[in-house]
Design a protein around this motif. Structure first.
Motif, mmCIF file in Angstrom:
data_model
loop_
_atom_site.group_PDB
_atom_site.id
_atom_site.type_symbol
_atom_site.label_atom_id
_atom_site.label_comp_id
_atom_site.label_asym_id
_atom_site.label_seq_id
_atom_site.Cartn_x
_atom_site.Cartn_y
_atom_site.Cartn_z
ATOM 1 N N PHE A 70 5.855 -4.511 -3.255
ATOM 2 C CA PHE A 70 7.393 -3.660 -2.349
ATOM 3 C C PHE A 70 7.655 -2.997 -3.242
ATOM 4 O O PHE A 70 8.284 -2.092 -4.258
ATOM 5 N N ASN A 71 6.684 -1.558 -2.268
ATOM 6 C CA ASN A 71 6.933 -0.029 -2.962
ATOM 7 C C ASN A 71 7.942 0.769 -3.139
ATOM 8 O O ASN A 71 8.018 1.548 -4.212
ATOM 9 N N ALA A 72 9.188 0.346 -2.494
ATOM 10 C CA ALA A 72 10.055 1.272 -2.942
ATOM 11 C C ALA A 72 11.194 0.367 -4.143
ATOM 12 O O ALA A 72 11.784 1.223 -4.543
ATOM 13 N N ALA A 73 10.834 -0.462 -4.537
ATOM 14 C CA ALA A 73 11.132 -1.481 -5.391
ATOM 15 C C ALA A 73 9.901 -0.951 -6.791
ATOM 16 O O ALA A 73 10.504 -0.434 -8.432
ATOM 17 N N TYR A 74 8.505 -0.597 -6.749
ATOM 18 C CA TYR A 74 8.252 0.520 -7.523
ATOM 19 C C TYR A 74 9.012 1.655 -8.404
ATOM 20 O O TYR A 74 8.852 1.838 -9.266
ATOM 21 N N ASP B 24 7.128 7.484 3.359
ATOM 22 C CA ASP B 24 6.538 8.652 2.967
ATOM 23 C C ASP B 24 7.726 8.973 1.182
ATOM 24 O O ASP B 24 6.900 9.632 0.609
ATOM 25 N N LYS B 25 7.979 7.325 0.560
ATOM 26 C CA LYS B 25 8.178 8.118 -0.898
ATOM 27 C C LYS B 25 7.170 7.998 -1.974
ATOM 28 O O LYS B 25 6.938 8.747 -2.609
ATOM 29 N N TYR B 26 5.637 8.283 -1.158
ATOM 30 C CA TYR B 26 4.521 8.020 -2.148
ATOM 31 C C TYR B 26 4.033 9.968 -2.115
ATOM 32 O O TYR B 26 3.717 10.072 -3.104
ATOM 33 N N ILE B 27 5.092 10.450 -1.331
ATOM 34 C CA ILE B 27 5.087 11.945 -1.585
ATOM 35 C C ILE B 27 5.296 12.533 -2.763
ATOM 36 O O ILE B 27 5.965 12.903 -3.723
#
Length: 227
Positions: free
Chosen positions: A146-150, A194-197
């Motif tokens: 869950f990338n948004a939670a991280y 895109d949050k990883y940017i």
């Protein structure tokens, strides 16, 4: 939102002798509908749906609360119904009411990662950082990719100056983003990949707060390269 889980349970009771092919088809439809509803809940944004007119937005929010409340009356065991109203309450700034509805949704469905995640967002708005972190952590426990939670947990760790933990979470967002874009392995909530940017940019700020200018500059350059 209809409660498809209840409908499924009722169908199974009424069709205990159904052939395996029919049951398999119904199970597939149920899973697809659950994913669709969770995606709607996760991507919910009244600003995007209704535009920027504040009066129009307020009127539609009030109407939506009434509609959601009717839905809860019709489906009192539906976690989705409570989450739908909680999202509207939070958008109106009625955070305590939103939390109450998220609490009910979690009571009804304790393994609902998006309920914990969205409640964590409300806690963050209230500056209840430890509660927010606990909810993001639970969401990650339930959905490990869950990338948004991280991302939001990393942001929260940064706000309370737990910089190493913040770096670890931003690094995880970057890892998941690379896996999605380079390897093609899907992560949870792909609309937020895109949050990883942004994670590069935010990790750069944390590195700078720690006095690591070289690492900060490297992350900033990588973010600029990816844009």
């Amino acid at each position: 939102m209809r409660d498809y889980r209840q409908q499924w349970d009722q169908w199974m009771k009424e069709n205990e002798q159904a052939d395996p092919e029919t049951v398999s088809s119904m199970e597939k439809a149920k899973r697809e509908e659950e994913k669709r509803q969770e995606k709607i809940i996760h991507a919910f944004s009244w600003g995007n749906l209704l535009g920027d007119d504040s009066n129009n937005l307020q009127r539609n929010h009030v109407a939506s609360i009434e509609e959601c409340s009717k839905n809860i009356e019709m489906n009192p065991d539906s976690a989705d119904a409570y989450i739908g109203r909680a999202l509207v309450y939070n958008d109106l700034g009625e955070h305590e009411k939103a939390i109450a509805d998220y609490n009910k949704a979690i009571e009804l469905k304790p393994d609902y990662a998006y309920a914990y995640y969205n409640r964590g967002l409300v806690f963050n708005e209230l500056n209840e950082h430890e509660n927010a972190i606990a909810d993001y952590s639970k969401a990650i426990e339930l959905l490990p990719n869950f990338n948004a939670a991280y991302y939001n947990r990393g942001y929260t760790y940064c706000r309370i100056r737990k910089y190493q933990l913040s770096i670890a979470d931003y690094s995880k967002v970057i890892e998941l983003g690379k896996r999605e874009k380079v390897i093609g392995e899907p992560t949870t909530a792909p609309s937020l990949n895109d949050k990883y940017i942004d994670a590069y940019r935010d990790r750069a700020k944390v590195y700078r707060a720690l006095g690591n200018e070289k690492a900060a500059a490297r992350d900033e350059a990588k973010a600029a390269e990816l844009e």
